[in-house]
Write an enzyme that holds these catalytic residues in place. Structure first.
Site, PDB file in Angstrom:
ATOM      1  N   SER A 248      17.643   7.574 -14.789  1.00  0.00           N
ATOM      2  CA  SER A 248      16.367   8.220 -14.429  1.00  0.00           C
ATOM      3  C   SER A 248      15.954   9.161 -15.549  1.00  0.00           C
ATOM      4  O   SER A 248      16.159  10.361 -15.489  1.00  0.00           O
ATOM      5  CB  SER A 248      16.485   8.959 -13.092  1.00  0.00           C
ATOM      6  OG  SER A 248      17.352  10.045 -13.175  1.00  0.00           O
TER       7      SER A 248
ATOM      8  N   LEU B 266       0.854  -1.188   0.000  1.00  0.00           N
ATOM      9  CA  LEU B 266       0.000   0.000   0.000  1.00  0.00           C
ATOM     10  C   LEU B 266       0.894   1.243   0.000  1.00  0.00           C
ATOM     11  O   LEU B 266       1.959   1.251   0.617  1.00  0.00           O
ATOM     12  CB  LEU B 266      -0.890   0.011   1.247  1.00  0.00           C
ATOM     13  CG  LEU B 266      -2.082  -0.949   1.249  1.00  0.00           C
ATOM     14  CD1 LEU B 266      -2.806  -0.912   2.596  1.00  0.00           C
ATOM     15  CD2 LEU B 266      -3.058  -0.616   0.117  1.00  0.00           C
ATOM     16  N   GLY B 267       0.436   2.286  -0.668  1.00  0.00           N
ATOM     17  CA  GLY B 267       1.231   3.531  -0.717  1.00  0.00           C
ATOM     18  C   GLY B 267       1.910   3.721  -2.066  1.00  0.00           C
ATOM     19  O   GLY B 267       2.329   4.832  -2.394  1.00  0.00           O
TER      20      GLY B 267
ATOM     21  N   GLY C  22      20.072  11.620 -16.723  1.00  0.00           N
ATOM     22  CA  GLY C  22      18.821  12.359 -16.587  1.00  0.00           C
ATOM     23  C   GLY C  22      18.910  13.385 -15.464  1.00  0.00           C
ATOM     24  O   GLY C  22      19.110  13.028 -14.309  1.00  0.00           O
TER      25      GLY C  22
ATOM     26  N   VAL D  14      23.936  10.390 -24.223  1.00  0.00           N
ATOM     27  CA  VAL D  14      24.584   9.105 -23.934  1.00  0.00           C
ATOM     28  C   VAL D  14      24.486   8.237 -25.187  1.00  0.00           C
ATOM     29  O   VAL D  14      23.401   8.037 -25.729  1.00  0.00           O
ATOM     30  CB  VAL D  14      23.909   8.396 -22.740  1.00  0.00           C
ATOM     31  CG1 VAL D  14      24.526   7.026 -22.521  1.00  0.00           C
ATOM     32  CG2 VAL D  14      24.021   9.253 -21.485  1.00  0.00           C
TER      33      VAL D  14
ATOM     34  N   HIS E 114       6.972  38.225  10.527  1.00  0.00           N
ATOM     35  CA  HIS E 114       8.380  38.620  10.392  1.00  0.00           C
ATOM     36  C   HIS E 114       9.188  38.053  11.545  1.00  0.00           C
ATOM     37  O   HIS E 114       8.726  38.115  12.675  1.00  0.00           O
ATOM     38  CB  HIS E 114       8.506  40.137  10.395  1.00  0.00           C
ATOM     39  CG  HIS E 114       9.931  40.589  10.344  1.00  0.00           C
ATOM     40  ND1 HIS E 114      10.694  40.546   9.194  1.00  0.00           N
ATOM     41  CD2 HIS E 114      10.757  41.059  11.329  1.00  0.00           C
ATOM     42  CE1 HIS E 114      11.908  40.992   9.460  1.00  0.00           C
ATOM     43  NE2 HIS E 114      11.977  41.301  10.754  1.00  0.00           N
TER      44      HIS E 114
ATOM     45  N   GLY F 160      16.464  15.500 -14.618  1.00  0.00           N
ATOM     46  CA  GLY F 160      15.116  15.964 -14.257  1.00  0.00           C
ATOM     47  C   GLY F 160      14.961  15.941 -12.736  1.00  0.00           C
ATOM     48  O   GLY F 160      15.946  15.797 -11.999  1.00  0.00           O
TER      49      GLY F 160
HETATM   50  P1  FAD Z   1       1.800   4.563  -8.001  1.00  0.00           P
HETATM   51  O1  FAD Z   1       2.207   5.328  -6.809  1.00  0.00           O
HETATM   52  O2  FAD Z   1       2.858   4.104  -8.933  1.00  0.00           O
HETATM   53  O3  FAD Z   1       0.955   3.335  -7.473  1.00  0.00           O
HETATM   54  C1  FAD Z   1       0.491   2.353  -8.316  1.00  0.00           C
HETATM   55  C2  FAD Z   1       0.314   1.080  -7.523  1.00  0.00           C
HETATM   56  O4  FAD Z   1      -0.384   0.151  -8.314  1.00  0.00           O
HETATM   57  C3  FAD Z   1       1.626   0.412  -7.129  1.00  0.00           C
HETATM   58  O5  FAD Z   1       1.637   0.191  -5.740  1.00  0.00           O
HETATM   59  C4  FAD Z   1       1.636  -0.906  -7.900  1.00  0.00           C
HETATM   60  O6  FAD Z   1       2.217  -1.966  -7.180  1.00  0.00           O
HETATM   61  C5  FAD Z   1       0.143  -1.142  -8.085  1.00  0.00           C
HETATM   62  N1  FAD Z   1      -0.177  -1.950  -9.264  1.00  0.00           N
HETATM   63  C6  FAD Z   1       0.257  -1.783 -10.531  1.00  0.00           C
HETATM   64  N2  FAD Z   1      -0.323  -2.684 -11.346  1.00  0.00           N
HETATM   65  C7  FAD Z   1      -1.129  -3.428 -10.564  1.00  0.00           C
HETATM   66  C8  FAD Z   1      -2.012  -4.522 -10.820  1.00  0.00           C
HETATM   67  N3  FAD Z   1      -2.192  -4.996 -12.036  1.00  0.00           N
HETATM   68  N4  FAD Z   1      -2.675  -5.052  -9.774  1.00  0.00           N
HETATM   69  C9  FAD Z   1      -2.530  -4.570  -8.519  1.00  0.00           C
HETATM   70  N5  FAD Z   1      -1.727  -3.543  -8.231  1.00  0.00           N
HETATM   71  C10 FAD Z   1      -1.037  -2.976  -9.243  1.00  0.00           C
HETATM   72  N6  FAD Z   1       5.636  12.997  -6.612  1.00  0.00           N
HETATM   73  C11 FAD Z   1       5.375  14.064  -5.840  1.00  0.00           C
HETATM   74  O7  FAD Z   1       4.273  14.607  -5.911  1.00  0.00           O
HETATM   75  N7  FAD Z   1       6.299  14.542  -4.944  1.00  0.00           N
HETATM   76  C12 FAD Z   1       7.531  13.987  -4.821  1.00  0.00           C
HETATM   77  O8  FAD Z   1       8.347  14.440  -4.026  1.00  0.00           O
HETATM   78  C13 FAD Z   1       7.848  12.872  -5.634  1.00  0.00           C
HETATM   79  N8  FAD Z   1       9.048  12.269  -5.540  1.00  0.00           N
HETATM   80  C14 FAD Z   1       9.312  11.170  -6.294  1.00  0.00           C
HETATM   81  C15 FAD Z   1      10.556  10.562  -6.180  1.00  0.00           C
HETATM   82  C16 FAD Z   1      10.863   9.438  -6.928  1.00  0.00           C
HETATM   83  C17 FAD Z   1      12.208   8.800  -6.783  1.00  0.00           C
HETATM   84  C18 FAD Z   1       9.865   8.895  -7.800  1.00  0.00           C
HETATM   85  C19 FAD Z   1      10.158   7.652  -8.592  1.00  0.00           C
HETATM   86  C20 FAD Z   1       8.627   9.497  -7.927  1.00  0.00           C
HETATM   87  C21 FAD Z   1       8.344  10.638  -7.189  1.00  0.00           C
HETATM   88  N9  FAD Z   1       7.103  11.286  -7.297  1.00  0.00           N
HETATM   89  C22 FAD Z   1       6.845  12.382  -6.531  1.00  0.00           C
HETATM   90  C23 FAD Z   1       6.055  10.794  -8.225  1.00  0.00           C
HETATM   91  C24 FAD Z   1       4.993   9.993  -7.472  1.00  0.00           C
HETATM   92  O9  FAD Z   1       5.609   8.934  -6.793  1.00  0.00           O
HETATM   93  C25 FAD Z   1       3.947   9.482  -8.439  1.00  0.00           C
HETATM   94  O10 FAD Z   1       3.439  10.552  -9.200  1.00  0.00           O
HETATM   95  C26 FAD Z   1       2.797   8.818  -7.697  1.00  0.00           C
HETATM   96  O11 FAD Z   1       3.253   7.751  -6.909  1.00  0.00           O
HETATM   97  C27 FAD Z   1       1.744   8.315  -8.680  1.00  0.00           C
HETATM   98  O12 FAD Z   1       0.708   7.721  -7.968  1.00  0.00           O
HETATM   99  P2  FAD Z   1      -0.218   6.583  -8.621  1.00  0.00           P
HETATM  100  O13 FAD Z   1      -1.200   6.225  -7.567  1.00  0.00           O
HETATM  101  O14 FAD Z   1      -0.688   7.011  -9.938  1.00  0.00           O
HETATM  102  O15 FAD Z   1       0.772   5.357  -8.904  1.00  0.00           O
END
Ligand code: FAD
Length: 466
Positions: A268, A38-39, A179, A236, A440, A181
């Site tokens: 990345s 979760l998360g 990368g 690259v 302030h 970004g």
């Molecule tokens: P996700 O968080 O990717 O969750 C998708 C979930 O679905 C996963 O747990 C996966 O296991 C599950 N899943 C996939 N397919 C299936 C399936 N078929 N059946 C069951 N479960 C499945 N965003 C910010 O806003 N602030 C930040 O500081 C930030 N820092 C980041 C740092 C890093 C290194 C990275 C990689 C990303 C960062 N992001 C940040 C981006 C952020 O993590 C994503 O935008 C966000 O997690 C997207 O949420 P989501 O719910 O769409 O997908």
């Protein structure tokens, strides 16, 4: 007999779990399917672990700086094991918090891979069992995974992505990051503070190329001061083994070959949608992402999609906002997503935070805008903190004084951007920002000062008559 739900959500990241809680509070019977933890990416290998490690960076930099201020400690010693453990503790605490909320709101959580069979049936494939869930509505929230580009030699060398780097066992002697970004520059900041020799290789002509040009330049200057080598406009070409190391062979902007050798390589270069749940659906796509409208509806009735899988901002708070819109629509309440005000944050030191349009974007849209920049060198709290690197820049409509966009660089700006966002959300003007009393000393006085400078200028030009 299969279990029956009003709403089945596939993916337990910030898009999916927030949608689940919201729909449950709307009175829906909800199932959430998560294949891993979760998360999602955000909690387990994204936002939270990176910010936990960046807090270590902040402490390390403060200790080093404190020497100059007459505060001495003994020799600085780093334990990656303990830092990793703290990161895991934070993740575990938040994971159990989400599990608790699911229980409290009576959301049934299924651990397994969700496969959408049709617009009203989802199969959960667990470790040794399969189950079919009947779904009134479905939300796809399966997120994204790191892009691994087809660069020659990558498959023959060892490399890390954001999925694996958080759990490395030793501090690398040297790192090449492909990368520059948001994710790349955050990793560079973390590892430079751990004394790794860091090189960032970026194809665009600047780091964080989607942000304000001045913000990028200041970030580049500060990262260089930390000893990070930055190669922009550099492509690259291939990877090669160089003994225990990896050689990244690039071409710079003059066409000259540049070779970067490193003990660790991080790739990345972006993220691609995770379509593991949807192969049986004939969904309309927008490029590689699932196409949705402003109600987060896909091309198939009763099937919604939110978060990274639909592309766009690829930010956790946007995924959650989209999740709430989808949950409301799936519960029968009309809701539409509004991307007018989306704060974007980069947690490097200095931080970068922005909202709305940059000056260049506003001008490209033909808007009649002007900008005002206040340097944090003139801010009392920044001086007291010994960190004056940064500025606050307001982009405003020349006629109405409406705030169109704000970019901030410096300490605490990822917190400060919410004030600017609130002004924009409520269609506030620079005059109103200049009138509101600010505490302030505070770094956010820079926003107030910039707004006051604009008001003085507009009054002088007789554009603002009070
Ligand atoms: P996700 O968080 O990717 O969750 C998708 C979930 O679905 C996963 O747990 C996966 O296991 C599950 N899943 C996939 N397919 C299936 C399936 N078929 N059946 C069951 N479960 C499945 N965003 C910010 O806003 N602030 C930040 O500081 C930030 N820092 C980041 C740092 C890093 C290194 C990275 C990689 C990303 C960062 N992001 C940040 C981006 C952020 O993590 C994503 O935008 C966000 O997690 C997207 O949420 P989501 O719910 O769409 O997908």
């Amino acid at each position: 007999m299969s279990k029956k739900y009003d709403l089945v959500i596939v993916g337990g990241g910030p898009g999916g779990y927030v949608a689940a809680l919201h729909a449950a509070k709307n009175g829906q019977k909800v199932a959430l399917i998560e294949a891993d933890h979760l998360g999602g990416t955000c909690l387990n290998r994204g936002c939270i672990p990176s910010k936990t490690l960046l807090r270590h960076t902040e402490i390390i930099e403060s200790i080093q700086e404190a020497k100059e201020w007459g505060i001495e400690t003994g020799e600085l010693r780093l334990s990656l094991d303990k830092m990793r453990k703290r990161k895991d503790d934070v993740i575990n605490k938040l994971r159990s918090g989400i599990a608790f909320l699911m229980k409290q709101d009576k959301v049934d959580v299924f651990n397994g891979l969700g496969i959408i069979e049709s617009s009203n049936a989802v199969k959960v494939v667990g470790q040794d069992s399969e189950e079919l869930l009947e779904a009134g509505k479905i939300i796809i929230a399966t997120g994204s995974t790191p892009v691994v580009p087809p660069i020659p030699g990558l498959d023959s060398v060892s490399f890390e992505t954001s999925d694996s780097i958080f759990d490395i066992k030793e501090i690398p002697e040297s790192i090449a990051i492909i990368g520059g970004g948001v994710i790349g520059v955050e990793f560079a900041t973390i590892f430079a503070s751990l004394n790794s020799r860091v090189t960032i290789i970026e194809m665009a002509d600047r780091l964080a190329p989607l942000e304000d040009v001045e913000a990028s330049k200041l970030l580049e200057k500060t990262l260089k001061k930390k000893g990070i080598k930055i190669l922009t406009s550099t492509k690259v070409e291939r990877f090669e083994k160089a003994g225990e190391k990896v050689a990244t062979v690039c071409t710079d902007k003059k066409g000259k070959e540049v070779v970067v050798e490193s003990s660790t390589l991080i790739v990345s270069v972006g993220r691609k949608p995770n379509l593991s749940a949807t192969s049986k659906l004939n969904l309309e796509m927008a490029g590689p992402f699932i196409k949705v409208n402003n109600k987060m509806e896909t091309s198939i009735p009763n099937v919604y999609a939110v978060g990274d899988v639909v592309g766009g901002f690829q930010l956790a708070h946007v995924a959650s906002a989209e999740g709430i819109v989808a949950a409301n629509n799936a519960s029968g309440e009309l809701d539409k997503i509004d991307y007018h005000v989306v704060p974007r944050c980069i947690y490097t030191l200095p931080e970068i935070a922005s909202v709305g349009l940059s000056e260049a974007d506003a001008k490209a849209k033909g808007l009649n805008v002007r900008t005002e920049k206040f340097d944090h060198a003139g801010n009392g709290k920044s001086l007291a903190a010994g960190d004056t690197t940064g500025f606050t820049k307001i982009v405003y409509d020349e006629k109405l004084g409406e705030i169109i966009g704000v970019t901030m660089v410096g300490q605490h700006v990822t917190e400060m951007i919410s004030e600017a966002s609130a002004f924009m959300y409520l269609e506030g003007t620079v005059e109103e920002a200049a009138k509101m009393i600010h505490p302030h000393p505070s770094v956010v006085e820079s926003f107030y000062e910039a707004a006051q400078n604009i008001v003085h200028k507009l009054k002088k030009e007789k554009k603002l008559v009070r």
